[in-house]
Write a protein that holds these residues in place. Structure first.
Motif, PDB file in Angstrom:
ATOM      1  N   LEU A  44       0.799  -1.226   0.000  1.00 48.25           N
ATOM      2  CA  LEU A  44       0.000   0.000   0.000  1.00 48.25           C
ATOM      3  C   LEU A  44       0.832   1.276   0.000  1.00 48.25           C
ATOM      4  O   LEU A  44       0.418   2.282  -0.592  1.00 48.25           O
ATOM      5  CB  LEU A  44      -0.933   0.011   1.214  1.00 48.25           C
ATOM      6  CG  LEU A  44      -1.941  -1.133   1.286  1.00 48.25           C
ATOM      7  CD1 LEU A  44      -2.692  -1.094   2.610  1.00 48.25           C
ATOM      8  CD2 LEU A  44      -2.908  -1.086   0.117  1.00 48.25           C
ATOM      9  N   LYS A  92       3.311  -5.262  -6.578  1.00 49.30           N
ATOM     10  CA  LYS A  92       3.079  -4.059  -7.390  1.00 49.30           C
ATOM     11  C   LYS A  92       3.092  -4.379  -8.889  1.00 49.30           C
ATOM     12  O   LYS A  92       2.455  -3.673  -9.667  1.00 49.30           O
ATOM     13  CB  LYS A  92       4.133  -2.995  -7.091  1.00 49.30           C
ATOM     14  CG  LYS A  92       4.012  -2.387  -5.729  1.00 49.30           C
ATOM     15  CD  LYS A  92       2.903  -1.390  -5.678  1.00 49.30           C
ATOM     16  CE  LYS A  92       2.902  -0.660  -4.357  1.00 49.30           C
ATOM     17  NZ  LYS A  92       1.819   0.264  -4.233  1.00 49.30           N
ATOM     18  N   ILE A 146      -5.258  -6.519   1.611  1.00 47.11           N
ATOM     19  CA  ILE A 146      -4.678  -5.473   0.752  1.00 47.11           C
ATOM     20  C   ILE A 146      -5.687  -4.913  -0.253  1.00 47.11           C
ATOM     21  O   ILE A 146      -5.835  -3.689  -0.350  1.00 47.11           O
ATOM     22  CB  ILE A 146      -3.394  -5.956   0.044  1.00 47.11           C
ATOM     23  CG1 ILE A 146      -2.280  -6.147   1.062  1.00 47.11           C
ATOM     24  CG2 ILE A 146      -2.957  -4.978  -1.036  1.00 47.11           C
ATOM     25  CD1 ILE A 146      -1.065  -6.898   0.542  1.00 47.11           C
ATOM     26  N   SER A 150      -6.755  -0.944  -0.385  1.00 47.36           N
ATOM     27  CA  SER A 150      -6.110  -0.174  -1.452  1.00 47.36           C
ATOM     28  C   SER A 150      -6.940   1.029  -1.879  1.00 47.36           C
ATOM     29  O   SER A 150      -6.383   2.057  -2.255  1.00 47.36           O
ATOM     30  CB  SER A 150      -5.786  -1.061  -2.653  1.00 47.36           C
ATOM     31  OG  SER A 150      -6.969  -1.571  -3.209  1.00 47.36           O
ATOM     32  N   SER A 151      -8.250   0.944  -1.798  1.00 51.28           N
ATOM     33  CA  SER A 151      -9.076   2.091  -2.183  1.00 51.28           C
ATOM     34  C   SER A 151      -8.901   3.250  -1.206  1.00 51.28           C
ATOM     35  O   SER A 151      -9.080   4.412  -1.565  1.00 51.28           O
ATOM     36  CB  SER A 151     -10.549   1.694  -2.256  1.00 51.28           C
ATOM     37  OG  SER A 151     -11.012   1.306  -0.975  1.00 51.28           O
ATOM     38  N   THR A 153      -6.062   4.149   0.087  1.00 54.46           N
ATOM     39  CA  THR A 153      -4.754   4.772  -0.111  1.00 54.46           C
ATOM     40  C   THR A 153      -4.577   5.378  -1.495  1.00 54.46           C
ATOM     41  O   THR A 153      -3.545   5.974  -1.758  1.00 54.46           O
ATOM     42  CB  THR A 153      -3.634   3.741   0.116  1.00 54.46           C
ATOM     43  OG1 THR A 153      -3.773   2.681  -0.826  1.00 54.46           O
ATOM     44  CG2 THR A 153      -3.664   3.207   1.529  1.00 54.46           C
ATOM     45  N   GLN A 154      -5.558   5.226  -2.359  1.00 52.44           N
ATOM     46  CA  GLN A 154      -5.438   5.801  -3.694  1.00 52.44           C
ATOM     47  C   GLN A 154      -5.599   7.311  -3.611  1.00 52.44           C
ATOM     48  O   GLN A 154      -6.358   7.834  -2.798  1.00 52.44           O
ATOM     49  CB  GLN A 154      -6.479   5.209  -4.644  1.00 52.44           C
ATOM     50  CG  GLN A 154      -6.230   3.747  -4.937  1.00 52.44           C
ATOM     51  CD  GLN A 154      -7.345   3.128  -5.745  1.00 52.44           C
ATOM     52  OE1 GLN A 154      -8.366   3.755  -5.985  1.00 52.44           O
ATOM     53  NE2 GLN A 154      -7.144   1.893  -6.170  1.00 52.44           N
TER      54      GLN A 154
END
Length: 164
Positions: A44, A92, A146, A150-151, A153-154
């Motif tokens: 992240l 990644k 994860i 992840s949404s 941390t975007q």
């Protein structure tokens, strides 16, 4: 590094301390769920954040367990940093399952190899099963969590003030 990222890394290290308190029964008392936040951080926030979290998370786990292997925990912390770094790079690149397999294999079977020479083969044989269980639990939980985080941390575009 900005303040927000620094705070998020500190949060992951704190979560590693919590995970370090959740022990997996093993020959040494430093096998725990401390790697989960490191794997989250690598995916992240970047591989550097993950490596730092992984190394410090292991040292916290060893501290809670009484440093059963003494200064050898520094070697383990470095190994953890490298394994989390590799996990982050593979994750990644979209190779999510491969990243998990590499982390589990590296943490359970490759990382303890120096202890064959530093201690003996019996120690290696005794530690591998609990490392394998701990690695699988940490990795599977990370691979589940994860995508859900992840949404958060975007980067989102900032709303600009509209003047009428």
């Amino acid at each position: 590094m900005n303040i927000k990222k620094l705070c998020l890394i500190a949060l992951m290290i704190a979560l590693s301390a919590v995970g370090a308190s959740i022990k997996i029964p093993a020959v040494v008392d430093s096998v725990a769920l401390d790697a989960l936040p490191a794997l989250l951080a690598a995916a992240l926030f970047g591989v550097r954040a993950g490596a730092i979290t992984g190394a410090l998370g292991h040292l916290l786990s060893a501290l809670i367990g009484g440093f059963p292997l003494g200064p050898m925990h520094i070697l383990i912390a470095l190994e953890m940093a490298v394994l989390v770094w590799i996990f982050g790079i593979l994750y990644k690149k979209g190779k999510k399952i491969l990243s998990g397999i590499v982390f589990i294999t590296g943490n359970a079977f490759v990382a303890p190899i120096p202890f064959i020479f530093l201690m003996n083969k019996g120690f290696y044989a005794a530690i591998v099963p609990s490392l394998l269980i701990g690695s699988v639990i940490n990795t599977v939980l990370a691979l589940i969590i994860i995508p859900r985080l992840s949404s958060l941390t975007q980067h989102r575009p900032k709303k600009r003030d509209v003047h009428l």
